[in-house]
Write a protein that holds these residues in place. Structure first.
Motif, PDB file in Angstrom:
ATOM      1  N   TRP A  58       0.828  -1.216   0.000  1.00 33.88           N
ATOM      2  CA  TRP A  58       0.000   0.000   0.000  1.00 33.88           C
ATOM      3  C   TRP A  58       0.861   1.264   0.000  1.00 33.88           C
ATOM      4  O   TRP A  58       0.679   2.163  -0.819  1.00 33.88           O
ATOM      5  CB  TRP A  58      -0.932   0.001   1.215  1.00 33.88           C
ATOM      6  CG  TRP A  58      -1.643   1.309   1.397  1.00 33.88           C
ATOM      7  CD1 TRP A  58      -2.667   1.801   0.647  1.00 33.88           C
ATOM      8  CD2 TRP A  58      -1.363   2.294   2.395  1.00 33.88           C
ATOM      9  NE1 TRP A  58      -3.048   3.038   1.123  1.00 33.88           N
ATOM     10  CE2 TRP A  58      -2.265   3.360   2.185  1.00 33.88           C
ATOM     11  CE3 TRP A  58      -0.444   2.374   3.438  1.00 33.88           C
ATOM     12  CZ2 TRP A  58      -2.272   4.507   3.004  1.00 33.88           C
ATOM     13  CZ3 TRP A  58      -0.452   3.495   4.246  1.00 33.88           C
ATOM     14  CH2 TRP A  58      -1.354   4.550   4.029  1.00 33.88           C
ATOM     15  N   SER A  97      -6.093   1.618  -2.048  1.00 33.42           N
ATOM     16  CA  SER A  97      -6.635   0.774  -0.989  1.00 33.42           C
ATOM     17  C   SER A  97      -6.692  -0.670  -1.463  1.00 33.42           C
ATOM     18  O   SER A  97      -6.953  -0.943  -2.639  1.00 33.42           O
ATOM     19  CB  SER A  97      -8.053   1.219  -0.610  1.00 33.42           C
ATOM     20  OG  SER A  97      -8.655   0.310   0.287  1.00 33.42           O
ATOM     21  N   SER A  98      -6.479  -1.605  -0.547  1.00 29.96           N
ATOM     22  CA  SER A  98      -6.741  -3.001  -0.863  1.00 29.96           C
ATOM     23  C   SER A  98      -8.241  -3.193  -1.047  1.00 29.96           C
ATOM     24  O   SER A  98      -9.057  -2.492  -0.437  1.00 29.96           O
ATOM     25  CB  SER A  98      -6.223  -3.903   0.252  1.00 29.96           C
ATOM     26  OG  SER A  98      -6.829  -3.564   1.482  1.00 29.96           O
ATOM     27  N   GLY A  99      -8.602  -4.142  -1.915  1.00 27.44           N
ATOM     28  CA  GLY A  99     -10.001  -4.393  -2.208  1.00 27.44           C
ATOM     29  C   GLY A  99     -10.392  -5.828  -1.917  1.00 27.44           C
ATOM     30  O   GLY A  99      -9.551  -6.686  -1.622  1.00 27.44           O
ATOM     31  N   THR A 103     -12.580  -7.299  -6.705  1.00 22.28           N
ATOM     32  CA  THR A 103     -11.810  -6.232  -7.344  1.00 22.28           C
ATOM     33  C   THR A 103     -11.289  -6.673  -8.707  1.00 22.28           C
ATOM     34  O   THR A 103     -10.723  -7.755  -8.854  1.00 22.28           O
ATOM     35  CB  THR A 103     -10.621  -5.824  -6.453  1.00 22.28           C
ATOM     36  OG1 THR A 103     -11.122  -5.321  -5.209  1.00 22.28           O
ATOM     37  CG2 THR A 103      -9.762  -4.755  -7.122  1.00 22.28           C
ATOM     38  N   SER A 111     -15.613  -4.164  -2.823  1.00 25.35           N
ATOM     39  CA  SER A 111     -15.593  -3.229  -1.703  1.00 25.35           C
ATOM     40  C   SER A 111     -14.154  -3.068  -1.264  1.00 25.35           C
ATOM     41  O   SER A 111     -13.277  -3.825  -1.687  1.00 25.35           O
ATOM     42  CB  SER A 111     -16.444  -3.762  -0.531  1.00 25.35           C
ATOM     43  OG  SER A 111     -15.822  -4.892   0.054  1.00 25.35           O
ATOM     44  N   THR A 112     -13.896  -2.083  -0.419  1.00 31.02           N
ATOM     45  CA  THR A 112     -12.584  -2.032   0.203  1.00 31.02           C
ATOM     46  C   THR A 112     -12.457  -3.255   1.113  1.00 31.02           C
ATOM     47  O   THR A 112     -13.447  -3.750   1.659  1.00 31.02           O
ATOM     48  CB  THR A 112     -12.398  -0.745   1.016  1.00 31.02           C
ATOM     49  OG1 THR A 112     -13.485  -0.609   1.946  1.00 31.02           O
ATOM     50  CG2 THR A 112     -12.374   0.471   0.098  1.00 31.02           C
ATOM     51  N   ARG A 113     -11.250  -3.755   1.244  1.00 27.48           N
ATOM     52  CA  ARG A 113     -11.077  -5.007   1.988  1.00 27.48           C
ATOM     53  C   ARG A 113     -11.361  -4.821   3.475  1.00 27.48           C
ATOM     54  O   ARG A 113     -11.901  -5.717   4.125  1.00 27.48           O
ATOM     55  CB  ARG A 113      -9.655  -5.526   1.793  1.00 27.48           C
ATOM     56  CG  ARG A 113      -9.417  -6.894   2.410  1.00 27.48           C
ATOM     57  CD  ARG A 113      -8.045  -7.428   2.061  1.00 27.48           C
ATOM     58  NE  ARG A 113      -7.813  -8.727   2.675  1.00 27.48           N
ATOM     59  CZ  ARG A 113      -6.657  -9.383   2.615  1.00 27.48           C
ATOM     60  NH1 ARG A 113      -5.632  -8.856   1.949  1.00 27.48           N
ATOM     61  NH2 ARG A 113      -6.512 -10.554   3.194  1.00 27.48           N
ATOM     62  N   LYS A 116     -12.847   1.687   6.701  1.00 24.53           N
ATOM     63  CA  LYS A 116     -12.061   2.910   6.665  1.00 24.53           C
ATOM     64  C   LYS A 116     -12.430   3.812   7.836  1.00 24.53           C
ATOM     65  O   LYS A 116     -13.528   3.735   8.392  1.00 24.53           O
ATOM     66  CB  LYS A 116     -12.291   3.649   5.347  1.00 24.53           C
ATOM     67  CG  LYS A 116     -11.914   2.837   4.116  1.00 24.53           C
ATOM     68  CD  LYS A 116     -10.454   2.463   4.121  1.00 24.53           C
ATOM     69  CE  LYS A 116     -10.075   1.623   2.929  1.00 24.53           C
ATOM     70  NZ  LYS A 116      -8.683   1.150   2.992  1.00 24.53           N
ATOM     71  N   PHE A 153     -10.245   5.859  -6.053  1.00 25.57           N
ATOM     72  CA  PHE A 153      -9.517   4.832  -5.308  1.00 25.57           C
ATOM     73  C   PHE A 153      -8.891   3.845  -6.280  1.00 25.57           C
ATOM     74  O   PHE A 153      -9.590   3.262  -7.113  1.00 25.57           O
ATOM     75  CB  PHE A 153     -10.456   4.081  -4.362  1.00 25.57           C
ATOM     76  CG  PHE A 153     -10.811   4.842  -3.120  1.00 25.57           C
ATOM     77  CD1 PHE A 153     -10.340   4.436  -1.879  1.00 25.57           C
ATOM     78  CD2 PHE A 153     -11.601   5.978  -3.190  1.00 25.57           C
ATOM     79  CE1 PHE A 153     -10.660   5.144  -0.735  1.00 25.57           C
ATOM     80  CE2 PHE A 153     -11.935   6.696  -2.040  1.00 25.57           C
ATOM     81  CZ  PHE A 153     -11.451   6.277  -0.808  1.00 25.57           C
ATOM     82  N   LEU A 155      -7.984   0.491  -6.344  1.00 26.48           N
ATOM     83  CA  LEU A 155      -8.207  -0.739  -5.599  1.00 26.48           C
ATOM     84  C   LEU A 155      -7.337  -1.851  -6.160  1.00 26.48           C
ATOM     85  O   LEU A 155      -7.137  -1.930  -7.377  1.00 26.48           O
ATOM     86  CB  LEU A 155      -9.668  -1.169  -5.702  1.00 26.48           C
ATOM     87  CG  LEU A 155     -10.751  -0.365  -4.991  1.00 26.48           C
ATOM     88  CD1 LEU A 155     -12.107  -1.017  -5.246  1.00 26.48           C
ATOM     89  CD2 LEU A 155     -10.477  -0.263  -3.503  1.00 26.48           C
ATOM     90  N   LYS A 182     -16.932  -0.163   5.237  1.00 26.58           N
ATOM     91  CA  LYS A 182     -16.391  -0.618   3.956  1.00 26.58           C
ATOM     92  C   LYS A 182     -17.082   0.116   2.818  1.00 26.58           C
ATOM     93  O   LYS A 182     -18.308   0.217   2.785  1.00 26.58           O
ATOM     94  CB  LYS A 182     -16.583  -2.128   3.789  1.00 26.58           C
ATOM     95  CG  LYS A 182     -15.723  -2.961   4.714  1.00 26.58           C
ATOM     96  CD  LYS A 182     -15.856  -4.443   4.374  1.00 26.58           C
ATOM     97  CE  LYS A 182     -14.965  -5.295   5.260  1.00 26.58           C
ATOM     98  NZ  LYS A 182     -15.036  -6.734   4.912  1.00 26.58           N
TER      99      LYS A 182
END
Length: 222
Positions: A58, A97-99, A103, A111-113, A116, A153, A155, A182
């Motif tokens: 990241w 961001s990780s997803g 993804t 979604s984001t993993r 946030k 983002f 992802l 998320k």
């Protein structure tokens, strides 16, 4: 805005390249950023803390995006400790961001993993207001640089293959904060070609701390 709930998805090569070009970006430059971040991540070993590979990937993605685009007029800013790459026009910004496992798949909704924190969610709420009303509600406090503009983002998600690791990625614009922290609702998605890394399967199941190390949501146990 009519159609806010319908996601615009760019998945075919000409459309992807054209849309990225409109934003001042390219498939090749982003792929180079991700390859460099993966190279840094691969130096980790099982003796490192479990969160380190994800944190490195990241952090290096953010750094290499900035290194790539600052020479052509983009800017590096971090309002409320959210690391952003600000477009030369100042009209939008990009973070990473990780997803989730969805993804990079046009037919699925990622979604984001991980959840946030408040600072990131405020940026997503600003996206929603901009898409609905064309403006963000003003507040009495002075805004930081980069506030009140759309935030895209980048992802990414790692998966295992028989030969090694596959990295899926997309550049997407969220339009709602989702539930439980998320981000899972998107106005526009630009699906990037996946990248295969052969010969090793490093740390696919690691945990990362992207955008959560400072602004961590806390829930009361029932």
């Amino acid at each position: 805005m009519e159609g806010l709930g319908m996601t615009v998805v760019h998945a075919e090569s000409p459309r992807v390249r054209d849309r990225l070009a409109m934003l001042g970006l390219s498939v090749e430059a982003i792929e180079d950023v991700l390859r460099r971040a993966e190279a840094e991540r691969s130096f980790c070993t099982p003796l490192d803390p479990v969160s380190l590979p994800g944190n490195i990937f990241w952090g290096r993605t953010i750094r290499f995006l900035r290194e790539t685009y600052k020479p052509v007029g983009w800017n590096s800013i971090s309002p409320s400790n959210v690391p952003l790459l600000l477009a030369p026009s100042g009209d939008f910004a990009i973070t990473a961001s990780s997803g989730s496992v969805e993804t990079g798949y046009a037919a699925l909704t990622p979604s984001t993993r991980y959840p946030k924190g408040n600072a990131v969610m405020k940026r997503v709420e600003a996206n929603r207001q901009l898409l609905l009303f064309g403006e963000v509600e003003t507040v009495s406090e002075q805004q930081d640089a980069g506030d009140g503009i759309p935030t895209w983002f980048l992802l990414y998600h790692h998966s295992k293959t028989d030969q090694g690791t596959r990295l899926h990625a997309e550049l997407s614009l969220p339009n709602d904060t989702g539930s439980r922290g998320k981000i899972s609702s998107w106005y526009e998605r630009i699906i990037l070609p996946w990248i295969d890394f052969e010969g090793f399967t490093p740390f696919v199941d690691d945990v990362d701390d992207d955008q959560g190390g400072i602004d961590i949501p806390i829930e009361r146990l029932s």
